[in-house]
Design a protein around this motif. Structure first.
Motif, mmCIF file in Angstrom:
data_model
loop_
_atom_site.group_PDB
_atom_site.id
_atom_site.type_symbol
_atom_site.label_atom_id
_atom_site.label_comp_id
_atom_site.label_asym_id
_atom_site.label_seq_id
_atom_site.Cartn_x
_atom_site.Cartn_y
_atom_site.Cartn_z
ATOM 1 N N HIS A 8 -8.710 5.881 1.796
ATOM 2 C CA HIS A 8 -7.934 6.167 3.015
ATOM 3 C C HIS A 8 -7.969 4.909 3.892
ATOM 4 O O HIS A 8 -8.648 4.860 4.916
ATOM 5 C CB HIS A 8 -8.522 7.369 3.750
ATOM 6 C CG HIS A 8 -8.432 8.644 2.971
ATOM 7 N ND1 HIS A 8 -7.364 9.507 3.089
ATOM 8 C CD2 HIS A 8 -9.264 9.185 2.051
ATOM 9 C CE1 HIS A 8 -7.538 10.538 2.280
ATOM 10 N NE2 HIS A 8 -8.687 10.369 1.639
ATOM 11 N N GLN A 11 -7.601 4.753 7.736
ATOM 12 C CA GLN A 11 -8.639 5.293 8.618
ATOM 13 C C GLN A 11 -9.692 4.251 9.001
ATOM 14 O O GLN A 11 -10.594 4.545 9.783
ATOM 15 C CB GLN A 11 -9.308 6.495 7.957
ATOM 16 C CG GLN A 11 -8.359 7.679 7.799
ATOM 17 C CD GLN A 11 -9.053 8.904 7.246
ATOM 18 O OE1 GLN A 11 -10.279 9.032 7.291
ATOM 19 N NE2 GLN A 11 -8.280 9.821 6.712
ATOM 20 N N SER A 31 -2.553 9.064 1.777
ATOM 21 C CA SER A 31 -2.210 9.431 3.148
ATOM 22 C C SER A 31 -2.551 10.888 3.443
ATOM 23 O O SER A 31 -2.621 11.713 2.530
ATOM 24 C CB SER A 31 -0.717 9.186 3.397
ATOM 25 O OG SER A 31 -0.361 7.858 3.062
ATOM 26 N N MET A 32 -2.716 11.178 4.743
ATOM 27 C CA MET A 32 -3.163 12.503 5.198
ATOM 28 C C MET A 32 -2.041 13.364 5.768
ATOM 29 O O MET A 32 -2.091 14.582 5.702
ATOM 30 C CB MET A 32 -4.227 12.328 6.288
ATOM 31 C CG MET A 32 -5.450 11.566 5.856
ATOM 32 S SD MET A 32 -6.657 12.579 5.007
ATOM 33 C CE MET A 32 -7.255 13.629 6.336
ATOM 34 N N SER A 36 -0.168 9.252 9.111
ATOM 35 C CA SER A 36 -0.962 8.498 8.147
ATOM 36 C C SER A 36 -0.060 7.780 7.144
ATOM 37 O O SER A 36 -0.309 6.622 6.789
ATOM 38 C CB SER A 36 -1.917 9.453 7.423
ATOM 39 O OG SER A 36 -2.616 8.815 6.399
ATOM 40 N N THR A 40 0.047 3.826 6.352
ATOM 41 C CA THR A 40 -0.145 3.336 4.994
ATOM 42 C C THR A 40 1.021 2.456 4.559
ATOM 43 O O THR A 40 0.827 1.424 3.891
ATOM 44 C CB THR A 40 -0.323 4.517 4.027
ATOM 45 O OG1 THR A 40 -1.434 5.316 4.451
ATOM 46 C CG2 THR A 40 -0.575 4.038 2.606
ATOM 47 N N HIS A 57 -2.979 15.950 3.302
ATOM 48 C CA HIS A 57 -4.308 16.396 2.884
ATOM 49 C C HIS A 57 -4.466 17.886 3.165
ATOM 50 O O HIS A 57 -4.181 18.352 4.267
ATOM 51 C CB HIS A 57 -5.385 15.598 3.630
ATOM 52 C CG HIS A 57 -6.720 15.659 2.974
ATOM 53 N ND1 HIS A 57 -7.475 16.807 2.932
ATOM 54 C CD2 HIS A 57 -7.441 14.717 2.325
ATOM 55 C CE1 HIS A 57 -8.607 16.563 2.297
ATOM 56 N NE2 HIS A 57 -8.615 15.302 1.913
ATOM 57 N N GLU A 87 -2.328 12.090 -0.760
ATOM 58 C CA GLU A 87 -3.178 13.079 -1.387
ATOM 59 C C GLU A 87 -2.681 14.470 -1.030
ATOM 60 O O GLU A 87 -2.378 14.747 0.127
ATOM 61 C CB GLU A 87 -4.611 12.849 -0.900
ATOM 62 C CG GLU A 87 -5.621 13.898 -1.240
ATOM 63 C CD GLU A 87 -7.018 13.511 -0.755
ATOM 64 O OE1 GLU A 87 -7.955 14.225 -1.111
ATOM 65 O OE2 GLU A 87 -7.172 12.507 -0.032
ATOM 66 N N ASP A 198 -12.920 6.810 -2.015
ATOM 67 C CA ASP A 198 -12.527 7.816 -1.024
ATOM 68 C C ASP A 198 -12.932 7.361 0.380
ATOM 69 O O ASP A 198 -13.151 8.175 1.265
ATOM 70 C CB ASP A 198 -13.133 9.192 -1.320
ATOM 71 C CG ASP A 198 -12.386 10.323 -0.622
ATOM 72 O OD1 ASP A 198 -11.189 10.141 -0.312
ATOM 73 O OD2 ASP A 198 -12.993 11.386 -0.378
#
Length: 249
Positions: A8, A11, A31-32, A36, A40, A57, A87, A198
């Motif tokens: 990630h 982050q 990406s979340m 995000s 990215t 996510h 993700e 991760d």
């Protein structure tokens, strides 16, 4: 120099990114949510080593219809600058502390699987334990072959099924101290294995209080090599080749 198959990157603090990238050959930056994804994308444009994956996510509240439509539209608009959908997955850990209706999460995952199929992209999955079997159901239903289960943990049934389908997994630095992950490494074919961090998710054992970075993957390679009875160079070469093959790098 290894490929970090799942990080990630958005982050981390902006000034940390060049230092992290110095430790990797390439990183698959997942990406979340929409914000995000946008971060990215910027990172992938700024650094050639960064390959972007866009998704949502599952360990968070579901997006409303407007947010979901905006996210899917954005992903389609930027499909030429993405390497995978991810993700995405199911909220296993959130279910441990919240009473959830799983059905809308499963429906959203199926929509992402269909999006990956539409865009001809691999899919990066957060699906562990019993959720892995649900994910397998959906992948099989739609004939998806290029699936990457990151930081996978699950039953013998799931492992056998995933191997049969040719799904990839990626190993995190917790393999250094987690017997469950070491057991998985012994069972899963090396040819379907990658390594990841991760990051910035923190690790324990020898990594306690350390900032998660791609350099930690060297320890994962040592564990994989020992358990598979090969040299660290052979292990590194194989997982790197696997990652390049899976992501068309």
């Amino acid at each position: 120099m290894l490929i970090d198959a799942h990080i990630h990157l958005d982050q981390y603090q902006e000034e940390e990114v060049p230092l992290l990238l110095d430790e990797a050959q390439t990183v698959i930056a997942v990406s979340m949510d929409l914000q995000s994804c946008e971060k990215t994308l910027k990172l992938s444009r700024a650094y050639a080593k960064v390959k972007a994956a866009y998704g949502f996510h599952p360990e968070q509240s579901l997006p409303n219809d407007r947010e979901k439509e905006a996210l899917f539209d954005w992903i389609r608009q930027h499909a030429s600058e993405m390497i995978a959908v991810g993700e995405v997955g199911l909220p296993y850990y959130r279910k441990q502390t919240h009473i959830l209706d799983e059905r809308p999460f499963i429906a959203l995952l199926e929509q992402f699987i269909l999006l990956a199929q539409e865009l001809h992209k691999p899919i990066v999955l957060h699906a562990v334990y019993e959720d892995a079997l649900i994910a397998c159901d959906l992948l099989e239903k739609h004939g998806i072959k290029k699936a990457h289960f990151h930081w996978f943990k699950g039953s013998e049934e799931a492992i056998v099924r995933m191997i049969h389908n040719g799904y990839y997994i990626s190993i995190t630095p917790d393999c250094v101290y987690e017997a469950e992950i070491q057991d998985l490494i012994t069972k899963y074919p090396l040819e379907l294995m990658m390594v990841e961090t991760d990051g910035p998710w923190p690790f324990e054992g020898p990594f306690d209080k350390a900032r998660t970075s791609p350099s930690m993957m060297a320890k994962s390679i040592e564990v994989i090599a020992t358990l598979k009875g090969i040299t660290t160079q052979e292990a590194a070469n194989t997982v790197t080749r696997n990652t390049k093959l899976f992501y068309d790098l």
